[in-house]
Design a protein around this motif. Structure first.
Motif, PDB file in Angstrom:
ATOM      1  N   GLU A  68     -38.904 -56.707  29.348  1.00 51.64           N
ATOM      2  CA  GLU A  68     -40.071 -56.063  29.950  1.00 51.64           C
ATOM      3  C   GLU A  68     -41.334 -56.647  29.329  1.00 51.64           C
ATOM      4  O   GLU A  68     -41.490 -56.667  28.106  1.00 51.64           O
ATOM      5  N   THR A  69     -42.216 -57.131  30.169  1.00 50.97           N
ATOM      6  CA  THR A  69     -43.496 -57.666  29.711  1.00 50.97           C
ATOM      7  C   THR A  69     -44.564 -56.625  30.000  1.00 50.97           C
ATOM      8  O   THR A  69     -44.772 -56.274  31.167  1.00 50.97           O
ATOM      9  N   PRO A  70     -45.222 -56.122  28.975  1.00 51.47           N
ATOM     10  CA  PRO A  70     -46.259 -55.108  29.207  1.00 51.47           C
ATOM     11  C   PRO A  70     -47.364 -55.649  30.111  1.00 51.47           C
ATOM     12  O   PRO A  70     -47.726 -56.824  30.024  1.00 51.47           O
ATOM     13  N   GLY A 128     -52.532 -54.800  36.569  1.00 54.68           N
ATOM     14  CA  GLY A 128     -51.378 -55.685  36.433  1.00 54.68           C
ATOM     15  C   GLY A 128     -51.562 -56.846  35.477  1.00 54.68           C
ATOM     16  O   GLY A 128     -50.650 -57.637  35.271  1.00 54.68           O
ATOM     17  N   SER A 129     -52.724 -56.982  34.858  1.00 57.97           N
ATOM     18  CA  SER A 129     -52.978 -58.072  33.924  1.00 57.97           C
ATOM     19  C   SER A 129     -52.128 -57.919  32.660  1.00 57.97           C
ATOM     20  O   SER A 129     -51.798 -56.807  32.258  1.00 57.97           O
ATOM     21  N   GLU A 154     -45.930 -45.559  26.456  1.00 61.34           N
ATOM     22  CA  GLU A 154     -45.384 -46.423  27.493  1.00 61.34           C
ATOM     23  C   GLU A 154     -46.462 -46.974  28.413  1.00 61.34           C
ATOM     24  O   GLU A 154     -46.167 -47.711  29.353  1.00 61.34           O
ATOM     25  N   ASN A 155     -47.718 -46.628  28.176  1.00 61.60           N
ATOM     26  CA  ASN A 155     -48.808 -47.049  29.052  1.00 61.60           C
ATOM     27  C   ASN A 155     -49.654 -48.123  28.406  1.00 61.60           C
ATOM     28  O   ASN A 155     -49.873 -48.114  27.196  1.00 61.60           O
ATOM     29  N   GLU A 169     -60.538 -55.311  30.142  1.00 62.10           N
ATOM     30  CA  GLU A 169     -61.447 -55.354  31.295  1.00 62.10           C
ATOM     31  C   GLU A 169     -61.479 -54.018  32.025  1.00 62.10           C
ATOM     32  O   GLU A 169     -62.541 -53.523  32.396  1.00 62.10           O
ATOM     33  N   CYS A 170     -60.324 -53.405  32.244  1.00 64.43           N
ATOM     34  CA  CYS A 170     -60.277 -52.103  32.915  1.00 64.43           C
ATOM     35  C   CYS A 170     -60.897 -51.021  32.039  1.00 64.43           C
ATOM     36  O   CYS A 170     -61.582 -50.124  32.561  1.00 64.43           O
ATOM     37  N   ILE A 171     -60.710 -51.108  30.741  1.00 60.82           N
ATOM     38  CA  ILE A 171     -61.344 -50.144  29.830  1.00 60.82           C
ATOM     39  C   ILE A 171     -62.862 -50.243  29.952  1.00 60.82           C
ATOM     40  O   ILE A 171     -63.554 -49.243  30.038  1.00 60.82           O
TER      41      ILE A 171
END
Length: 79
Positions: A47-49, A55-56, A65-66, A71-73
């Protein structure tokens, strides 16, 4: 590359992954894997975070798990 091995489950249904498989997938202690059932086959992938919003996989901040990218922050902070 194809690696095939037979392993037995223990009393709790667990299977130990042989070192050769862990090495081939680059799995270290605590690594996350995704298990997918496809018919009668179980597919296991490392699994790649990635950012839960865009989706970046760059500049992630992970909490449990999140994960959310920087950038979104920044974008959320401007709202």
């Amino acid at each position: 590359m194809k690696i095939s091995m037979v392993r037995r489950t223990d009393g709790l249904g667990r299977i130990a992954l042989p070192g050769e498989l862990r090495c081939a997938l680059g799995l270290g202690e605590g690594a996350s894997v995704r298990l997918t059932l496809e018919g009668r086959r179980v597919v296991m992938e490392k699994e790649t975070p990635q950012c839960a919003l865009c989706g970046s996989a760059e500049s992630l901040r992970v909490q449990g798990e999140n994960a959310v990218c920087a950038e979104c922050i920044r974008s959320i902070g401007k709202v």
